[in-house]
Design a protein around this motif. Sequence first.
Motif, PDB file in Angstrom:
ATOM      1  N   MET A  43      19.699   0.683  56.546  1.00 25.11           N
ATOM      2  CA  MET A  43      20.407   0.709  55.473  1.00 25.11           C
ATOM      3  C   MET A  43      19.648  -0.217  54.254  1.00 25.11           C
ATOM      4  O   MET A  43      19.241  -1.326  54.581  1.00 25.11           O
ATOM      5  N   GLU A  44      19.974   0.034  52.931  1.00 24.03           N
ATOM      6  CA  GLU A  44      19.300  -0.578  52.074  1.00 24.03           C
ATOM      7  C   GLU A  44      20.346  -1.655  51.351  1.00 24.03           C
ATOM      8  O   GLU A  44      21.382  -1.414  51.177  1.00 24.03           O
TER       9      GLU A  44
ATOM     10  N   ALA B 102      28.514  -7.759  54.087  1.00 26.77           N
ATOM     11  CA  ALA B 102      27.327  -7.085  53.062  1.00 26.77           C
ATOM     12  C   ALA B 102      27.468  -5.615  53.391  1.00 26.77           C
ATOM     13  O   ALA B 102      26.639  -4.734  52.926  1.00 26.77           O
ATOM     14  N   GLY B 103      28.364  -5.200  54.280  1.00 27.66           N
ATOM     15  CA  GLY B 103      28.492  -3.803  54.509  1.00 27.66           C
ATOM     16  C   GLY B 103      27.970  -3.227  55.857  1.00 27.66           C
ATOM     17  O   GLY B 103      27.807  -2.149  55.958  1.00 27.66           O
ATOM     18  N   ILE B 104      27.392  -4.209  56.480  1.00 31.47           N
ATOM     19  CA  ILE B 104      26.637  -3.880  57.891  1.00 31.47           C
ATOM     20  C   ILE B 104      27.680  -3.694  58.696  1.00 31.47           C
ATOM     21  O   ILE B 104      28.644  -4.560  58.967  1.00 31.47           O
TER      22      ILE B 104
ATOM     23  N   ASN C 296      25.758  -3.340  64.663  1.00 33.91           N
ATOM     24  CA  ASN C 296      24.440  -3.931  63.828  1.00 33.91           C
ATOM     25  C   ASN C 296      24.538  -5.237  63.441  1.00 33.91           C
ATOM     26  O   ASN C 296      23.611  -6.170  63.392  1.00 33.91           O
ATOM     27  N   ALA C 297      25.606  -5.603  62.846  1.00 27.32           N
ATOM     28  CA  ALA C 297      25.880  -7.092  62.632  1.00 27.32           C
ATOM     29  C   ALA C 297      25.673  -8.167  63.615  1.00 27.32           C
ATOM     30  O   ALA C 297      24.686  -9.125  63.469  1.00 27.32           O
ATOM     31  N   ILE C 298      26.110  -7.731  64.751  1.00 28.21           N
ATOM     32  CA  ILE C 298      25.847  -8.625  65.829  1.00 28.21           C
ATOM     33  C   ILE C 298      24.474  -8.583  66.355  1.00 28.21           C
ATOM     34  O   ILE C 298      23.933  -9.630  66.750  1.00 28.21           O
TER      35      ILE C 298
ATOM     36  N   HIS D 102      20.135  -1.035  67.756  1.00 28.59           N
ATOM     37  CA  HIS D 102      21.105  -1.373  66.735  1.00 28.59           C
ATOM     38  C   HIS D 102      20.618  -2.612  65.881  1.00 28.59           C
ATOM     39  O   HIS D 102      21.410  -3.010  64.861  1.00 28.59           O
ATOM     40  N   VAL D 103      19.462  -2.998  65.761  1.00 28.73           N
ATOM     41  CA  VAL D 103      18.858  -4.166  64.921  1.00 28.73           C
ATOM     42  C   VAL D 103      18.340  -3.768  63.731  1.00 28.73           C
ATOM     43  O   VAL D 103      17.669  -2.646  63.546  1.00 28.73           O
ATOM     44  N   LEU D 104      18.678  -4.287  62.516  1.00 30.85           N
ATOM     45  CA  LEU D 104      18.056  -3.964  61.297  1.00 30.85           C
ATOM     46  C   LEU D 104      17.070  -5.006  61.019  1.00 30.85           C
ATOM     47  O   LEU D 104      17.184  -6.239  60.627  1.00 30.85           O
TER      48      LEU D 104
END
Length: 261
Positions: A1-2, A39-41, A45-47, A198-200
Amino acid sequence: MELATDTIALLMAVAFVAGLIDAIAGGGGLLTIPALMAAGIPPVNAIATNKLQSSFGTASAVVAFARKGRIDFRRFLKPALGAFVGSALGAWTLQRLNPAFLSGLIPMLLILMVVYFLLAPKASEEDRQGRMGPIALVAIVSAIGFYDGFFGPGTGSFLTTALVALFGLGLVSATAHTKFLNLSSNIAALITLVIGGHVLWTVGLLMAVSSIAGGQVGAHLAMRVGGKVIRPLLVIMSLLLTMKLLSDPANPLRAFVMAHA
């Protein structure tokens, strides 16, 4: 995601502060995970992204402590392996069980830890004779590692408390070795989350740069001022973490308290 540039810049600033706090007393995730979610994550994914950035920050703190000779790698190699295996097993279990029941237990454990640091005699800056031996050290660290992979919040605080109360380490030494053990459990959990996809990576790596800088500052601050900062921060971060966990409407302990208020 951007994400927008200003959002990423804010996340990097939060990661720096979190890395600094984490190097001293743990609990940096109290800042970064809510920031990532704001931030909308999505939560998972945030964790996962937080594990990436915090692993770099923890590694930075380990390097800083090791350069000053504060980490006994030989003594803590087996406990670190135990933390790794425990965390990997915890992350594996997490994918098969509902971890919600732990959310009611952890605030109580954190409160007990706060009581310990408030009422116990002032911890020495020097190591002393521990109450338990090396086998118990591996077993307890492995259990905390399992908790880190399965749930996570407060892992650093639990490790530091155990090393001080049960194994005779001074606060600075306990903090240094906590970073080493926590790095091992973080890496195990991160590998599991990377495999899960799951990692960004972009956001996580940019935050990692700031987390590294914060970890360096925090580690040097911990070595310079010692228990005068570590002990109060452990208490403060534990209380904040407790309030954060209890603020979740789904927390069973919160539901119990509200029902009997």
